[in-house]
Design a protein around this motif. Sequence first.
Motif, short mmCIF file in Angstrom:
data_model
loop_
_atom_site.label_atom_id
_atom_site.label_comp_id
_atom_site.label_asym_id
_atom_site.label_seq_id
_atom_site.Cartn_x
_atom_site.Cartn_y
_atom_site.Cartn_z
N VAL A 36 0.88 -1.18 0.00
CA VAL A 36 0.00 0.00 0.00
C VAL A 36 0.90 1.22 0.00
N ASP A 37 0.78 2.01 -1.02
CA ASP A 37 1.64 3.19 -1.16
C ASP A 37 0.75 4.39 -1.48
N HIS A 38 1.36 5.52 -1.73
CA HIS A 38 0.57 6.70 -2.09
C HIS A 38 1.42 7.61 -2.95
N VAL A 39 0.79 8.54 -3.63
CA VAL A 39 1.47 9.35 -4.63
C VAL A 39 2.31 10.45 -4.01
N GLY A 40 1.85 11.06 -2.92
CA GLY A 40 2.73 12.04 -2.28
C GLY A 40 2.06 13.17 -1.55
N SER A 41 1.08 13.84 -2.17
CA SER A 41 0.52 15.04 -1.54
C SER A 41 -0.66 14.70 -0.64
N PHE A 42 -0.77 15.49 0.43
CA PHE A 42 -1.90 15.39 1.35
C PHE A 42 -2.52 16.77 1.54
N PHE B 226 -3.75 13.89 -2.74
CA PHE B 226 -4.98 14.52 -2.26
C PHE B 226 -4.96 16.03 -2.44
N ALA B 227 -3.79 16.57 -2.79
CA ALA B 227 -3.68 18.02 -2.95
C ALA B 227 -2.49 18.33 -3.85
N SER B 228 -2.65 18.11 -5.16
CA SER B 228 -1.57 18.40 -6.10
C SER B 228 -1.28 19.90 -6.16
N THR B 229 -2.29 20.70 -5.85
CA THR B 229 -2.08 22.12 -5.61
C THR B 229 -2.52 22.41 -4.18
N GLU B 230 -2.08 23.52 -3.63
CA GLU B 230 -2.30 23.76 -2.21
C GLU B 230 -3.79 23.85 -1.84
N GLU B 231 -4.65 24.11 -2.81
CA GLU B 231 -6.08 24.19 -2.51
C GLU B 231 -6.62 22.84 -2.03
N GLY B 232 -6.20 21.77 -2.68
CA GLY B 232 -6.63 20.43 -2.25
C GLY B 232 -7.93 19.99 -2.89
N ASN B 233 -8.16 18.69 -2.82
CA ASN B 233 -9.38 18.10 -3.37
C ASN B 233 -10.55 18.24 -2.40
N GLU C 101 -9.77 15.80 5.84
CA GLU C 101 -8.56 15.05 6.22
C GLU C 101 -8.93 13.65 6.70
N GLU C 102 -9.99 13.53 7.47
CA GLU C 102 -10.38 12.21 7.96
C GLU C 102 -10.81 11.31 6.80
N GLU C 103 -11.52 11.86 5.81
CA GLU C 103 -11.91 11.08 4.64
C GLU C 103 -10.69 10.67 3.83
N GLN C 104 -9.69 11.52 3.83
CA GLN C 104 -8.41 11.20 3.19
C GLN C 104 -7.79 9.96 3.82
N TRP C 105 -7.76 9.92 5.15
CA TRP C 105 -7.16 8.77 5.85
C TRP C 105 -8.04 7.53 5.72
N ASP C 106 -9.35 7.73 5.61
CA ASP C 106 -10.24 6.59 5.39
C ASP C 106 -9.88 5.85 4.09
#
Length: 377
Positions: free
Chosen positions: A9-15, A346-353, A357-362
């Motif tokens: 389980v990995d991830h692309v990078g931005s949060f 989850f946030a390729s630009t600083e604005e974010g998707n 944050e909790e849904e991100q971790w889910d």
Amino acid sequence: MNRDIPFTVDHVGSFLRPIAIKEARKKVQEGSLTKEELRAIEDHEIKELVESQKAVGLKGITDGEFRRGFWHLDFLEELNGVEGYVPETGYNQTFHGKAAPSYNVRVVDKLSFNENHPFLEDFAFLKKTVETGDGSVAKATIPSPAMLLRQEILANDGSSRINEIYPDLSEFYEDLAKTYQAAVRAFYEKGCRYLQFDDTNWAFLADQTKREELLKQGIDPKEMAQVCTTIINKALADKPADLTVTTHICRGNHASSWLFSGGYEPIAEELFATNYDGFFLEYDSDRAGDFTPLRYWKNKESKVVLGLVTSKFPELEEKDQIKARLKEAQEFIPLENLSISPQCGFASTEEGNHLTEEEQWDKIRLLQEVADEVWDR
């Protein structure tokens, strides 16, 4: 190369950026906070993020790109021969959704790597924070060299001076590769053993509309894909054996919107001819196409990371559906060479998707549950 990387389980990078960082950046722009004070806030929030990543079982740990405004421009504008600027016509790619901020980069002189590139010290801080003997690895993410090629040649909005600076484009391609050779070496010397090149250019070249536009300009997308393969492989030519370099192929990710559409078929042969150790591929929607392009995967030492969970929206995918798609992909790639991740950051630009944050971790927790059951961890 570490055979465990990419991790199962990995991830692309931005949060998603914490409110504290967003507020601090506004204060810097207003002049009520210094850049040094902003960095101290970023340091604190990155330390918190590192612990959050570890808490959900991630092993490849990034700084969330918390110090950046854009996933790519912040790195590119610090290369020698490149400058950031505000284009009068806005950002030169149109998102299907909210428009990206009006900022871009352009080549203004011969290219080379900046040995004092600020991302190097950013990584040194991350490595010191992450690697505490628990098996976690600090992961650096930078844009692919193909992003400058796309900007100057493929998506040229009329502002490019590339033909003036490099009358022979083969010299541009050579300098681009050498610049990234130096970047790889510099990150390695800072202790980096997990590096990722993020790349929307492959998706640009796979998009049927973009391919047709290029052909009208007299540019063969197949030839340009081959040029990209050559540049990337030259950039990786001197890669140390114990450094893992992966890539993420993205179709655009700003405020839950996207840029490109189309499966990997038009560029799969050239993509899998690159000497990456891992390929993060978006497979979260019909726009990504099916798995048949994976038949071009030949390097049995590499891994393919399937982005089967979207980072754009909060709704959780069905575990059974993720498992079924993993099973389908195994027609082309053995399970031991597969990993899973969110489809993008989850946030390729600083604005974010558009999720919390909790849904991100889910999303990450869901992937961990799937991995426990599929890989019998």
